[in-house]
Design an enzyme around this catalytic site. Structure first.
Site, PDB file in Angstrom:
ATOM      1  CD  GLU A  41     -18.069 -44.206 -15.597  1.00  0.00           C
ATOM      2  OE1 GLU A  41     -18.344 -43.426 -16.253  1.00  0.00           O
ATOM      3  OE2 GLU A  41     -17.492 -44.173 -14.517  1.00  0.00           O
ATOM      4  CE  LYS A 111     -19.527 -39.521 -16.189  1.00  0.00           C
ATOM      5  NZ  LYS A 111     -18.073 -40.243 -16.325  1.00  0.00           N
ATOM      6  CB  CYS A 152     -19.142 -41.718 -13.133  1.00  0.00           C
ATOM      7  SG  CYS A 152     -17.506 -41.421 -12.318  1.00  0.00           S
TER       8      CYS A 152
END
Length: 282
Positions: A41, A111, A152
């Protein structure tokens, strides 16, 4: 078999240096036979709401996306481009771009879950102060395997992983920059949990730890097998995790504990909504 490499890159404030170093590590992993490679990330920039706007680029014309495409073609690999800040109009996203070995743009994953957390005495994050969440899930074919992707904090939520498994995912890849508070609490645990829940391989790919950075990543990139056993893991410093994914192992694990035939849809279910879309194009 499919050889995977997760690159734990040390990230600095200079974007060109980050891209150059990423290219060196990609070449190293490809030279050792990896055909599916993931970066971490925010691999081209420091992590933090205060940095996203300055480092954000358009996709697909930004230099980072062009770099990823060139690397995939050069080494003949499937490349999961970790994530980098994307600018689309007046909105910013934390976006993972995926390329195939012919340079085909497979998808971009924005995300979905933004990390707004406040752990007293630990960490305060407010990603929503700068970023807009994505609303698309991502899964793609890589030889005989299907690969699901999140970024994440997406790993914290079991439902998307379950939906990806329902779509046939054999492997789940999460580029993720956990920190010195959430890392020791959750990094290994969540990776093993998503692997176990879905009887799939699961990898979490972190930036390397830099104690002088404003945000200190946990590091400790790892891969868990379909029974939740850690197959490979490195420490906090820059390095590469290697694992071979085996379709035979998946078949044995799923046959031995056939949870997908034993679920009770008469009592509970996880299902797609009409709004849910898959594989957002670049």
């Amino acid at each position: 078999m499919l050889k995977f490499a997760g690159i734990q890159l040390k990230v600095c404030a200079d974007k060109d240096t980050n891209l150059r170093r990423a290219g060196e590590k990609i070449a190293e992993a490809a030279g050792k036979g990896a055909k599916l490679i993931s970066l971490p990330e925010c691999f081209n920039s420091p992590y933090g709401a205060q940095f996203f706007a300055d480092y954000a680029e358009p996709i697909p014309d930004g230099p980072t996306t062009v770099f990823l495409k060139e690397q995939a073609i050069k080494h003949g690999i499937y490349l999961i481009g970790g994530s980098h800040p994307e600018r689309d109009g007046d909105k910013l996203y934390n976006t993972c771009v995926i390329f195939g070995p012919d340079g085909e743009a497979i998808a971009k994953h924005r995300k979905v879950h933004l990390a707004d957390v406040n752990i007293p005495g630990g960490i305060l994050l407010q990603e929503s102060s700068a970023l807009t969440p994505g609303d698309t899930f991502t899964i793609f074919d890589c030889g005989e395997f299907k690969i699901g992707v999140g970024v994440c904090y997406d790993i914290r939520f079991p439902e998307p992983a379950h939906l990806m498994k329902m779509r046939g995912a054999d492997v789940l890849i999460y580029p993720g920059a956990f920190n010195m508070t959430t890392g020791p609490l959750y990094f290994d645990l969540l990776t093993r949990a998503r692997a176990t829940d879905n009887q799939a391989y699961c990898a979490s790919v972190s930036p390397a730890r830099d104690v002088d950075a404003s945000y200190v990543a946990w590091g400790c990139t790892l891969v868990a097998g379909p029974s939740g056993i850690i197959m490979d893991q490195i420490g906090p410093d820059e390095g590469i995790v290697y694992t071979e994914f085996s379709m035979e192992e998946l078949k044995v694990v799923r046959a031995g504990v056939p949870i997908w035939e034993q679920k009770r849809p008469d009592l509970y279910t996880v299902g797609e909504t009409a709004k849910l879309t898959w594989n957002m194009p670049l």
